[in-house]
Design a protein around this motif. Structure first.
Motif, PDB file in Angstrom:
ATOM      1  N   ASN A 128       0.816  -1.213   0.000  1.00 51.32           N
ATOM      2  CA  ASN A 128       0.000   0.000   0.000  1.00 51.32           C
ATOM      3  C   ASN A 128       0.852   1.267   0.000  1.00 51.32           C
ATOM      4  N   GLY A 129       1.959   1.194  -0.748  1.00 53.32           N
ATOM      5  CA  GLY A 129       2.837   2.344  -0.872  1.00 53.32           C
ATOM      6  C   GLY A 129       3.895   2.455   0.201  1.00 53.32           C
ATOM      7  N   ARG A 130       3.860   1.599   1.191  1.00 52.75           N
ATOM      8  CA  ARG A 130       4.830   1.615   2.278  1.00 52.75           C
ATOM      9  C   ARG A 130       5.998   0.700   1.941  1.00 52.75           C
ATOM     10  N   LEU A 131       7.208   1.244   1.870  1.00 58.56           N
ATOM     11  CA  LEU A 131       8.397   0.423   1.681  1.00 58.56           C
ATOM     12  C   LEU A 131       8.853  -0.130   3.021  1.00 58.56           C
ATOM     13  N   TYR A 132       9.333  -1.384   2.992  1.00 59.00           N
ATOM     14  CA  TYR A 132       9.858  -1.981   4.214  1.00 59.00           C
ATOM     15  C   TYR A 132      10.901  -3.024   3.844  1.00 59.00           C
ATOM     16  N   PHE A 133      11.787  -3.306   4.789  1.00 61.02           N
ATOM     17  CA  PHE A 133      12.768  -4.368   4.614  1.00 61.02           C
ATOM     18  C   PHE A 133      12.110  -5.711   4.894  1.00 61.02           C
ATOM     19  N   ASN A 134      12.404  -6.692   4.051  1.00 57.99           N
ATOM     20  CA  ASN A 134      11.933  -8.051   4.277  1.00 57.99           C
ATOM     21  C   ASN A 134      13.149  -8.972   4.279  1.00 57.99           C
ATOM     22  N   LEU A 135      13.431  -9.564   5.428  1.00 54.14           N
ATOM     23  CA  LEU A 135      14.524 -10.523   5.532  1.00 54.14           C
ATOM     24  C   LEU A 135      14.011 -11.888   5.086  1.00 54.14           C
ATOM     25  N   TRP A 136      14.872 -12.662   4.429  1.00 58.00           N
ATOM     26  CA  TRP A 136      14.441 -13.997   4.011  1.00 58.00           C
ATOM     27  C   TRP A 136      15.622 -14.949   3.963  1.00 58.00           C
ATOM     28  N   LYS A 137      15.288 -16.217   4.179  1.00 58.14           N
ATOM     29  CA  LYS A 137      16.312 -17.257   4.201  1.00 58.14           C
ATOM     30  C   LYS A 137      15.715 -18.572   3.701  1.00 58.14           C
ATOM     31  N   CYS A 138      16.485 -19.297   2.888  1.00 55.72           N
ATOM     32  CA  CYS A 138      16.006 -20.551   2.299  1.00 55.72           C
ATOM     33  C   CYS A 138      16.055 -21.693   3.301  1.00 55.72           C
ATOM     34  N   HIS A 139      15.049 -22.564   3.206  1.00 57.22           N
ATOM     35  CA  HIS A 139      15.084 -23.836   3.916  1.00 57.22           C
ATOM     36  C   HIS A 139      15.797 -24.867   3.053  1.00 57.22           C
ATOM     37  N   LYS A 140      16.179 -25.965   3.660  1.00 57.52           N
ATOM     38  CA  LYS A 140      16.873 -27.032   2.942  1.00 57.52           C
ATOM     39  C   LYS A 140      15.867 -27.973   2.316  1.00 57.52           C
ATOM     40  N   TRP A 141      16.038 -28.235   1.029  1.00 55.50           N
ATOM     41  CA  TRP A 141      15.182 -29.174   0.310  1.00 55.50           C
ATOM     42  C   TRP A 141      15.522 -30.593   0.734  1.00 55.50           C
ATOM     43  N   GLY A 142      14.610 -31.513   0.479  1.00 56.15           N
ATOM     44  CA  GLY A 142      14.834 -32.909   0.834  1.00 56.15           C
ATOM     45  C   GLY A 142      15.656 -33.660  -0.200  1.00 56.15           C
ATOM     46  N   GLU A 143      15.605 -34.991  -0.148  1.00 56.47           N
ATOM     47  CA  GLU A 143      16.409 -35.819  -1.036  1.00 56.47           C
ATOM     48  C   GLU A 143      15.826 -35.918  -2.440  1.00 56.47           C
ATOM     49  N   LEU A 144      14.503 -35.843  -2.570  1.00 53.37           N
ATOM     50  CA  LEU A 144      13.865 -35.969  -3.871  1.00 53.37           C
ATOM     51  C   LEU A 144      13.817 -34.626  -4.581  1.00 53.37           C
ATOM     52  N   THR A 145      13.870 -34.662  -5.899  1.00 55.57           N
ATOM     53  CA  THR A 145      13.749 -33.428  -6.663  1.00 55.57           C
ATOM     54  C   THR A 145      12.299 -32.959  -6.694  1.00 55.57           C
ATOM     55  N   LEU A 146      11.384 -33.903  -6.941  1.00 61.78           N
ATOM     56  CA  LEU A 146       9.960 -33.603  -6.974  1.00 61.78           C
ATOM     57  C   LEU A 146       9.241 -34.471  -5.952  1.00 61.78           C
TER      58      LEU A 146
END
Length: 360
Positions: A128-146
């Motif tokens: 809604n027009g408000r800028l803000y910082f968004n922190l993000w970090k990836c989780h670890k995927w499992g053994e299967l691709t799909l």
């Protein structure tokens, strides 16, 4: 009300305003194992902050001609968020204002990126027009691709265990936002391709191929997948699992895996709620591979439909990137705690590796 948006001016991967999405296909540098054939979505800004600070960025907003987000108010909000988070980290923070508001915001991004350090990513987004910082970090995927959950296994079960299994998958789907491959755009493409004439194909193979498509669209397979999606036989599934006595090792394995999976039937956040697209573009040349395309319910991992879906995924993922589970944290001057990351996706994938290998 304006849709939530993101203005990426950089990431911890040093990708700046145009991130290298090829890195994302490696699922955060994790080794991948092919699977399948054995071989709430936000709308974001369509203009990224360029390396040269811009004087204005106008975003779409309902009921108006747009909102310029490069403002003194937004700069101060980001600045105060930066200093507040530095206090939470108990680190000294230094901000260097630029010669313009845009330059000051760009400086703040670099300073926040340096503050949170390696391993943590930062986007600037807007709501809604408000800028803000968004922190993000990836989780670890499992053994299967799909993560294709095959349902063919229920056909070999007795009626009681079949109803228990269907109830379990139904609750798993609803709790985690998982869907079947029916009524999906990529599946529609597969059906269209499978219906095409092939003059070089043996007549027997053509018949099998067309019968398979009919079974998905109007036959047994389609009915089973729709049944799993809609039907839940037991309100108290844990009790039903406890009462059931397995008749052989295969049943013991299935019952044991479902008992281990009970925590995933009532999570605080289902797996699809982690499907944050950190590299969003308004009109990309190729859409990213959504999380719900990588985690879904199928009939059989080895039939022609699933094999074509795997090929579709492999071909498209070479041109774009995978959306993988990510935890985010929106910052404000009032934020009172540091970034917290749970382990739900890791636990989900670890369990799913075991369950799929058993029923497959």
């Amino acid at each position: 009300m304006c849709t939530i948006g993101r203005t990426s001016v950089g990431t911890a991967r040093k990708a700046h305003h145009r991130p290298d999405r090829t890195e994302c296909t490696t699922r955060c540098e994790q080794d991948r194992t092919d699977y399948g054939s054995k071989r709430g979505r936000n709308s974001f800004l369509n203009t990224a902050l360029a390396p040269i600070a811009q004087k204005s960025i106008v975003v779409d907003s309902y009921g108006s001609n747009g909102i310029n987000v490069i403002t003194q108010e937004n700069y101060e909000f980001l600045r105060d968020s930066f200093f507040n988070y530095a206090l939470l980290l108990k680190q000294e923070a230094v901000h260097t204002p630029g010669k313009s508001i845009g330059a000051s915001i760009a400086n703040l991004y670099d300073e926040m990126d340096k503050l949170v350090g390696e391993g943590m990513n930062v986007n600037i987004e807007q709501d809604n027009g408000r800028l803000y910082f968004n922190l993000w970090k990836c989780h670890k995927w499992g053994e299967l691709t799909l993560y294709y959950f095959p349902m063919k296994f229920v056909e070999s079960l007795n009626s009681t265990l079949r109803r228990i299994s269907i109830t379990f998958i139904n609750k798993l789907m609803w709790a985690n936002g998982i869907s079947t491959i029916l009524d999906e755009e990529d599946t529609d493409y597969i059906f269209m391709w499978l219906k095409e004439d092939d003059p070089q194909e043996e007549e027997e193979e053509t018949v099998k191929r067309l019968e398979l498509v009919r079974s998905y669209e109007k036959g047994k397979i389609g009915r089973l997948l729709k049944h799993v999606e809609k039907k839940s036989y037991y309100k108290d599934l844990p009790k039903a699992l406890e009462k059931y006595t397995p008749q052989n090792d295969f049943e013991r394995s299935i019952v044991g895996a479902m008992k281990k999976g009970l925590p995933f039937l009532n999570p605080e956040h289902g797996i699809m709620q982690y499907g944050y697209d950190a590299f969003y573009e308004e009109e990309p040349d190729f859409q990213p591979m959504r999380l719900d395309q990588q985690i879904r319910v199928v009939y059989d991992c080895d039939d022609m439909v699933s094999e074509y879906l795997v090929d579709y995924y492999n071909n498209n993922s070479q041109e774009t990137y995978d959306i993988i589970p990510i935890t985010t944290c929106a910052l404000s001057p009032e934020t009172d705690r540091l970034f917290i990351m749970d382990d739900y996706p890791e636990r989900f994938f670890k369990w799913a590796d075991e369950f799929i290998n058993i029923v497959y």
